[in-house]
Design a protein around this motif. Structure first.
Motif: not given
Length: 111
Positions: A43-56
């Motif tokens: 049930x934990x949330x990783x909130x919507x966000x953005x950053x300049x890094x490419x992430x995999x």
């Protein structure tokens, strides 16, 4: 050889609590690349966000509802996803789980 770490042993870095049921620890990094482990309670949330890094990201354990650029899909253990630079994204842990994220370049804000 430089002093850059080339190995990371279990437990070598501490966890940082981010929000209820959500924590992270940086595993290893160079200026160009960073590997980070995230732990989530159900049930934990990783909130919507953005950053300049490419992430995999690799789902090491559990099932996550993953939203990238407005599209949502369930990704379970063994699955992966890529987040392009600047694209809004977030997750919801459908079960207890862990994500292994790799960023390029490294996330200076995580140190």
């Amino acid at each position: 050889m430089s002093r850059q770490a080339v190995f990371a042993q279990p437990g070598a870095t501490d966890w940082t609590e981010l929000a209820p049921g959500n924590r992270r620890r940086v595993l290893i990094h160079t200026p160009e690349l960073m590997q980070v482990e995230f732990g989530f309670e159900q049930g934990a949330v990783g909130a919507l966000h953005s950053h300049p890094h490419i992430q995999v990201s690799y789902v090491a354990e559990g099932r996550f509802e993953v939203t990238i650029g407005g599209k949502t899909e369930v990704v379970e253990q063994g699955g992966s996803f890529i987040v392009p630079s600047g694209v809004e994204h977030g997750v919801v842990a459908l079960t207890e789980g862990r994500l292994i994220d790799v960023f390029t370049p490294m996330r200076q804000d995580f140190l």
